[in-house]
Each structure stands twice: as C-alpha cells, then as structure tokens.
Design a protein around this motif. Structure first.
Motif, PDB file in Angstrom:
ATOM      1  N   LEU A 132      16.234 -34.404  48.461  1.00 42.77           N
ATOM      2  CA  LEU A 132      16.020 -34.601  47.031  1.00 42.77           C
ATOM      3  C   LEU A 132      16.309 -33.305  46.260  1.00 42.77           C
ATOM      4  O   LEU A 132      16.842 -33.342  45.145  1.00 42.77           O
ATOM      5  N   GLN A 133      15.955 -32.168  46.851  1.00 44.71           N
ATOM      6  CA  GLN A 133      16.244 -30.893  46.209  1.00 44.71           C
ATOM      7  C   GLN A 133      17.750 -30.701  46.026  1.00 44.71           C
ATOM      8  O   GLN A 133      18.210 -30.283  44.964  1.00 44.71           O
ATOM      9  N   GLN A 134      18.531 -31.032  47.049  1.00 40.37           N
ATOM     10  CA  GLN A 134      19.984 -30.886  46.950  1.00 40.37           C
ATOM     11  C   GLN A 134      20.563 -31.815  45.884  1.00 40.37           C
ATOM     12  O   GLN A 134      21.495 -31.445  45.164  1.00 40.37           O
ATOM     13  N   LYS A 135      20.012 -33.013  45.781  1.00 40.82           N
ATOM     14  CA  LYS A 135      20.459 -33.930  44.734  1.00 40.82           C
ATOM     15  C   LYS A 135      20.150 -33.372  43.354  1.00 40.82           C
ATOM     16  O   LYS A 135      20.975 -33.442  42.430  1.00 40.82           O
ATOM     17  N   ALA A 136      18.954 -32.814  43.194  1.00 33.63           N
ATOM     18  CA  ALA A 136      18.567 -32.246  41.898  1.00 33.63           C
ATOM     19  C   ALA A 136      19.489 -31.078  41.536  1.00 33.63           C
ATOM     20  O   ALA A 136      19.894 -30.930  40.374  1.00 33.63           O
ATOM     21  N   ILE A 137      19.826 -30.248  42.524  1.00 36.19           N
ATOM     22  CA  ILE A 137      20.760 -29.139  42.282  1.00 36.19           C
ATOM     23  C   ILE A 137      22.117 -29.675  41.838  1.00 36.19           C
ATOM     24  O   ILE A 137      22.756 -29.151  40.918  1.00 36.19           O
ATOM     25  N   GLN A 138      22.555 -30.729  42.502  1.00 41.49           N
ATOM     26  CA  GLN A 138      23.832 -31.343  42.142  1.00 41.49           C
ATOM     27  C   GLN A 138      23.808 -31.847  40.699  1.00 41.49           C
ATOM     28  O   GLN A 138      24.768 -31.644  39.943  1.00 41.49           O
ATOM     29  N   TYR A 139      22.709 -32.501  40.288  1.00 42.71           N
ATOM     30  CA  TYR A 139      22.616 -33.028  38.932  1.00 42.71           C
ATOM     31  C   TYR A 139      22.593 -31.904  37.900  1.00 42.71           C
ATOM     32  O   TYR A 139      23.170 -32.028  36.818  1.00 42.71           O
ATOM     33  N   LEU A 140      21.931 -30.786  38.240  1.00 39.48           N
ATOM     34  CA  LEU A 140      21.926 -29.647  37.323  1.00 39.48           C
ATOM     35  C   LEU A 140      23.339 -29.085  37.154  1.00 39.48           C
ATOM     36  O   LEU A 140      23.727 -28.663  36.057  1.00 39.48           O
ATOM     37  N   GLY A 141      24.116 -29.086  38.249  1.00 41.06           N
ATOM     38  CA  GLY A 141      25.491 -28.608  38.161  1.00 41.06           C
ATOM     39  C   GLY A 141      26.374 -29.544  37.363  1.00 41.06           C
ATOM     40  O   GLY A 141      27.260 -29.104  36.622  1.00 41.06           O
ATOM     41  N   MET A 142      26.145 -30.853  37.512  1.00 34.78           N
ATOM     42  CA  MET A 142      26.961 -31.827  36.784  1.00 34.78           C
ATOM     43  C   MET A 142      26.723 -31.722  35.283  1.00 34.78           C
ATOM     44  O   MET A 142      27.638 -31.943  34.491  1.00 34.78           O
ATOM     45  N   ASN A 143      25.494 -31.417  34.897  1.00 36.13           N
ATOM     46  CA  ASN A 143      25.188 -31.188  33.481  1.00 36.13           C
ATOM     47  C   ASN A 143      25.050 -29.681  33.274  1.00 36.13           C
ATOM     48  O   ASN A 143      23.975 -29.159  33.049  1.00 36.13           O
ATOM     49  N   GLY A 144      26.183 -29.003  33.379  1.00 33.75           N
ATOM     50  CA  GLY A 144      26.153 -27.545  33.500  1.00 33.75           C
ATOM     51  C   GLY A 144      26.023 -26.800  32.197  1.00 33.75           C
ATOM     52  O   GLY A 144      26.879 -25.960  31.859  1.00 33.75           O
ATOM     53  N   ASN A 145      24.958 -27.076  31.441  1.00 31.87           N
ATOM     54  CA  ASN A 145      24.737 -26.289  30.227  1.00 31.87           C
ATOM     55  C   ASN A 145      24.168 -24.926  30.588  1.00 31.87           C
ATOM     56  O   ASN A 145      23.855 -24.642  31.756  1.00 31.87           O
ATOM     57  N   ALA A 146      24.005 -24.079  29.600  1.00 36.19           N
ATOM     58  CA  ALA A 146      23.566 -22.701  29.841  1.00 36.19           C
ATOM     59  C   ALA A 146      22.189 -22.655  30.499  1.00 36.19           C
ATOM     60  O   ALA A 146      21.931 -21.838  31.400  1.00 36.19           O
ATOM     61  N   ALA A 147      21.291 -23.546  30.056  1.00 34.02           N
ATOM     62  CA  ALA A 147      19.933 -23.548  30.615  1.00 34.02           C
ATOM     63  C   ALA A 147      19.951 -23.933  32.088  1.00 34.02           C
ATOM     64  O   ALA A 147      19.256 -23.319  32.919  1.00 34.02           O
ATOM     65  N   ASN A 148      20.737 -24.947  32.440  1.00 37.43           N
ATOM     66  CA  ASN A 148      20.826 -25.370  33.842  1.00 37.43           C
ATOM     67  C   ASN A 148      21.467 -24.294  34.714  1.00 37.43           C
ATOM     68  O   ASN A 148      21.063 -24.095  35.861  1.00 37.43           O
ATOM     69  N   ARG A 149      22.467 -23.617  34.176  1.00 36.33           N
ATOM     70  CA  ARG A 149      23.093 -22.530  34.935  1.00 36.33           C
ATOM     71  C   ARG A 149      22.087 -21.421  35.223  1.00 36.33           C
ATOM     72  O   ARG A 149      22.069 -20.844  36.316  1.00 36.33           O
ATOM     73  N   GLN A 150      21.261 -21.140  34.239  1.00 33.74           N
ATOM     74  CA  GLN A 150      20.249 -20.095  34.430  1.00 33.74           C
ATOM     75  C   GLN A 150      19.258 -20.492  35.519  1.00 33.74           C
ATOM     76  O   GLN A 150      18.894 -19.679  36.383  1.00 33.74           O
ATOM     77  N   VAL A 151      18.842 -21.755  35.494  1.00 31.18           N
ATOM     78  CA  VAL A 151      17.911 -22.247  36.518  1.00 31.18           C
ATOM     79  C   VAL A 151      18.545 -22.144  37.902  1.00 31.18           C
ATOM     80  O   VAL A 151      17.916 -21.678  38.861  1.00 31.18           O
ATOM     81  N   LEU A 152      19.791 -22.569  38.020  1.00 38.70           N
ATOM     82  CA  LEU A 152      20.487 -22.498  39.303  1.00 38.70           C
ATOM     83  C   LEU A 152      20.594 -21.056  39.781  1.00 38.70           C
ATOM     84  O   LEU A 152      20.425 -20.771  40.977  1.00 38.70           O
ATOM     85  N   GLY A 153      20.867 -20.137  38.856  1.00 41.84           N
ATOM     86  CA  GLY A 153      20.940 -18.724  39.229  1.00 41.84           C
ATOM     87  C   GLY A 153      19.616 -18.201  39.742  1.00 41.84           C
ATOM     88  O   GLY A 153      19.562 -17.440  40.712  1.00 41.84           O
ATOM     89  N   GLU A 154      18.519 -18.617  39.109  1.00 45.75           N
ATOM     90  CA  GLU A 154      17.184 -18.183  39.540  1.00 45.75           C
ATOM     91  C   GLU A 154      16.858 -18.737  40.924  1.00 45.75           C
ATOM     92  O   GLU A 154      16.303 -18.023  41.780  1.00 45.75           O
ATOM     93  N   ILE A 155      17.193 -20.016  41.148  1.00 44.25           N
ATOM     94  CA  ILE A 155      16.920 -20.619  42.461  1.00 44.25           C
ATOM     95  C   ILE A 155      17.733 -19.926  43.530  1.00 44.25           C
ATOM     96  O   ILE A 155      17.233 -19.623  44.626  1.00 44.25           O
ATOM     97  N   TYR A 156      19.000 -19.638  43.227  1.00 43.23           N
ATOM     98  CA  TYR A 156      19.867 -18.956  44.202  1.00 43.23           C
ATOM     99  C   TYR A 156      19.295 -17.593  44.572  1.00 43.23           C
ATOM    100  O   TYR A 156      19.249 -17.221  45.750  1.00 43.23           O
ATOM    101  N   ALA A 157      18.852 -16.854  43.560  1.00 38.45           N
ATOM    102  CA  ALA A 157      18.345 -15.499  43.810  1.00 38.45           C
ATOM    103  C   ALA A 157      17.064 -15.500  44.632  1.00 38.45           C
ATOM    104  O   ALA A 157      16.813 -14.573  45.417  1.00 38.45           O
ATOM    105  N   SER A 158      16.244 -16.539  44.473  1.00 34.82           N
ATOM    106  CA  SER A 158      14.946 -16.560  45.154  1.00 34.82           C
ATOM    107  C   SER A 158      14.964 -17.276  46.505  1.00 34.82           C
ATOM    108  O   SER A 158      14.031 -17.149  47.289  1.00 34.82           O
ATOM    109  N   SER A 159      16.027 -18.024  46.792  1.00 31.53           N
ATOM    110  CA  SER A 159      16.069 -18.831  48.016  1.00 31.53           C
ATOM    111  C   SER A 159      16.623 -18.032  49.195  1.00 31.53           C
ATOM    112  O   SER A 159      17.480 -17.165  49.036  1.00 31.53           O
ATOM    113  N   SER A 160      16.130 -18.356  50.378  1.00 25.36           N
ATOM    114  CA  SER A 160      16.676 -17.792  51.619  1.00 25.36           C
ATOM    115  C   SER A 160      17.323 -18.881  52.472  1.00 25.36           C
ATOM    116  O   SER A 160      17.756 -18.610  53.592  1.00 25.36           O
ATOM    117  N   ASP A 161      17.392 -20.096  51.936  1.00 23.71           N
ATOM    118  CA  ASP A 161      17.956 -21.234  52.652  1.00 23.71           C
ATOM    119  C   ASP A 161      19.475 -21.235  52.463  1.00 23.71           C
ATOM    120  O   ASP A 161      19.981 -21.389  51.342  1.00 23.71           O
TER     121      ASP A 161
END
Length: 458
Positions: A252-281
């Motif tokens: 479900l997390q991967q699906k949510a990431i995909q949906y954030l990318g599909m609606n790639g506004n500035a706010a979603n990009r920022q969220v994705l960047g934060e998740i990337y920086a904090s994740s070790s997966d």
C-alpha cells in the motif's frame, strides 16, 4: 756449398707451400660459400622466428582482448541476471495479485507459494496473500499455518497487522461452513467503492479513511486508496501522504508513492523528497525515484544520481534520467563522475535518452578505453541512420583492437552489412578481416552474401 743447399731448400719449401695453397684454395672457397649460405639460412630462420614471435604476440594480444571482453560480458551477464531475477519475482508477484483480483484463488496460491519458497524480496507479502487465497478456498487450516509461518519467520514485517487481522477472520470461520454473505463481503464493498468513483469523492473521504484504518483486507484497502487518489481534497491528500510515509503495509505504501508521483505537484514532490531522505528501504527509494520520473522532477533524480551512496540507487537514478531525456544533466554528471562503473551506467542512460552527440564525443575522446568501447557498443544500439558514418570513421581512426572489435559488433547489431563489407574490403589485418567475415556469415543480407561469394570465387 752449404749456402747453396740452404737456398735450394728454401726455394723448394716455397714451391711446396704454393702448391699446397693452390690445392687447398678451392676447398677454402667452398667452405666460405658454405658459411655464407649458412648465414643466409640463419638470417631467413631468424626472420621466420621473428615473424612467428610477432604472430604469437598478436595472438596473445587478441586472446587478452577477448579475455577482457569475456570478463566484461560476464559482469554484465551477472548484473542482467540479478535484474532478470528481480523482474521475474516482481512479475510473479504481479501475476499473483492479478489472480487475487480475478478471484482465481488456486492460481494465486501457486504463484505466492513459489515466491515464498524462493525467499524473494517480498516473501512476507507472498505468505500473507497465500494465506488470504487459501482462506478463500475454504482451506482454513492451511491458511492459519501460513499465517503462523509469516508471524514466526518475519517478526519485524509490516504485514504483521494485516496478518493478525486475517488470522482472526479465519479462526472465526474455521471448522464452520463459509457463509455466502461473508464470502462476498469484500466483493460487495469493492462494488460500493467503484460506485463512489462516479459520485462526489468528497463525501466518500471519511468513509474511505475509516476503511483504510480498519482491519479490512489489503485488496480492499488498495481499492480505497485508488478512490482517494482521485479526490482533490486536502484530507484525501493527507491520508495518502500518511500511507506513503509508511503508515500501512509495504504494498500500500508503494501504491501511495506512485499516486503522489502521478499527481506531481510541488507539495507531493516535497513529500516524496522527505520520505526518500528518511527511508533506508532500498525498494521504497527505488519506487520514489520512479515517482520523481513520473512527476518530471529532474532535480531530485539528479541529486540521487550525484550523491546517493548505494550503487543500485545511483544506477536507478541514472536510468530514470535517461528515460526523462535529461541529456544535459547526464552529460554534466558524466564529466564530474570519477567511478568507471557509474560512468558506464551513465553511458547506458545516454543511450536510453537518445543522446547521440555526447555518445560520439565519449567514443572519440574518452581516455578510458573500456568506457570508449562501451560508448561504441551503445552507438550500435542507437540506429544506423544516425551512427553509421560515425562508427565507420571511428574504425578508420582507431588502432586499438578492442575499439575496432566494438565497432564491428556495433555494425553487426545494427544489421549494417554494407558498412561491414566496405571495411572488410579495405582491411589488411587478417584477424580483423576474419572477424568481419564471421559476422557477415551470420547476417541475412544480399550485401553479405555477395561478398562471401566473392571470397569463395577468388
């Protein structure tokens, strides 16, 4: 008297010496001729030995070059094998998911059982879905055994919450006939969710949020998430963001990431960047890089390609830049990069992005011969209309056997028999000419056939 005898004796000796000299002169001349002939023969043998030594040296260089090529190919094959294995596991997982969607429970059990036995990257998820499908087949005992295997084998899995919820549902039905109403519960809810897609999503958001937070099946949650992704409400975005940050199971997390990318506004990009920086997966980061690509976020992908410590993620970022057609970004990255391995990935990305101009520059000027060979090989993958003349020119200018062999391979990959015939007719190096003829013999081309017949008729 004595003096005259001495003179006669001396004269006699002189005559004898002259006679001996006359008798031995032919033999001495013959000996000298034999020595000269021997020296000539020795010189011929020496030249022959030198020629043989040069030929052996050339063969040794060729063997060394072939060994390097084999080593490179072996490394590439190993990497491709790992990639294929990952793709096979991913494809098998997707086939299992499709079987779940179609209620093909036996097929789902088969797919997910194979993944679990193989110890694939998502073996815990495979065990969950195996148990889910077994329950649908009314094999509750097997389903409970599979859930126990998941709980024991993956105590830190993010599927534990869903697995325990499934275990409770299975235990409630264990040993009892499966009620048709219960069996179709999820199906009815899925139909309701599909209907909400065509109504006002704003009214559905609280209901969907409650469903996502409850003990519903992952299949139902995934459909609910899809409906939320169609909503433009701030609350729907908050829910999706929370799941993308890890507030549910990994699927479900991967699906949510995909949906954030599909609606790639500035706010979603920022969220994705934060998740990337904090994740070790590693897999989550890979999915985020793909989401960046979908949203057109070159900056984040370039940052990962530049500074990411994981070679796999750097390679993934380079691939995504290639798919985005980020030619200038890849070229800048190539010029700054010191790692040969990473540069090879960049060359691959340039090929994907169709950057013929910079690929030609690497093929002509790169100091590292391995990278130059790789660039030539990639030119062969980029179409003969754009690269044919360049490849022929590179062959004419280069003396390195590895580069020339790479050109031959590139022209062969293109099916460019005409250029190979042209080069073969001009080539004086028998080894190179033989290699071209070997390639031409494998090509179904009139130009290749005519040239091979011309060789046979000589």
């Amino acid at each position: 008297m004595t003096r005259h005898r001495v003179e006669r004796t001396a004269a006699g000796s002189l005559v004898m010496l002259m006679a001996v000299a006359l008798l031995t002169a032919p033999a001495m001349a013959a000996a000298q001729d034999e020595r000269r002939l021997a020296r000539v023969e020795d010189d011929d043998q020496a030249r022959e030995r030198a020629d043989q030594a040069r030929e052996r040296e050339e063969q040794a260089r060729e063997r060394a070059e072939q060994a390097r090529e084999r080593a490179e190919q072996e490394i590439e094959r190993a990497e491709n094998a790992r990639e294929r294995e990952r793709d096979r596991a991913e494809n098998a997982y997707e086939r299992g998911q499709r079987a779940i969607e179609r209620a093909e429970w036996a097929s789902a059990v088969e797919q997910f059982s194979a993944l679990a036995r193989a110890g694939a990257a998502r073996a815990d998820a495979a065990l969950y879905w195996r148990a889910y499908a077994l329950d649908k087949l009314n094999r509750q005992a097997d389903a409970l055994t599979t859930v126990a295997e998941l709980l024991k084998g993956f105590p830190m899995s993010r599927w534990l919450s869903d697995a325990r919820a499934l275990e409770m549902q299975v235990r409630q039905r264990a040993g009892q006939p499966v009620s048709p109403d219960t069996q179709s519960d999820d199906d009815l809810k899925l139909l309701a969710i599909q209907a909400l897609q065509h109504s006002n999503p704003e009214q559905a958001v609280p209901m969907l949020e409650k469903l996502l937070q409850g003990n519903q099946s992952p299949r139902l949650k995934e459909r609910a998430l899809f409906v939320l992704a169609q909503s433009g409400s701030p609350r729907a975005r908050q829910v999706i963001t929370g799941i993308a940050r890890g507030g549910s199971n990994p699927d479900l997390q991967q699906k949510a990431i995909q949906y954030l990318g599909m609606n790639g506004n500035a706010a979603n990009r920022q969220v994705l960047g934060e998740i990337y920086a904090s994740s070790s997966d590693l897999e989550i980061k890979r999915r985020i890089l793909r989401a960046f690509m979908m949203s057109g976020d070159k900056d984040h992908v370039l940052a990962a390609a530049t500074s990411e410590k994981s070679p796999e993620l750097r390679a993934e970022a380079v691939r995504q830049l290639g798919m985005m057609g980020a030619r200038e970004e890849l070229w800048q990255l190539y010029q700054k990069e010191s790692s040969t391995d990473v540069k090879q990935q960049i060359v691959q990305g340039m090929m994907m992005g169709g950057d013929v101009t910079h690929m030609i520059e690497i093929a002509n000027t790169e100091a590292n011969m391995d990278l130059r060979r790789r660039a030539v090989q990639q030119l062969g993958m980029m179409g003969s209309t754009r690269t044919n003349e360049t490849l022929v020119t590179i062959y004419a200018r280069q003396t390195d056997p590895g580069i020339r062999n790479a050109v031959i391979d590139a022209l062969f990959i293109q099916g460019n028999a005409e250029s190979l015939v042209t080069l073969a007719k001009k080539e004086t190096d028998r080894t190179m000419q033989r290699r071209m003829v070997e390639k031409l013999s494998l090509m179904n081309s009139p130009a290749a056939t005519n040239y091979l017949l011309e060789i046979l008729n000589k």
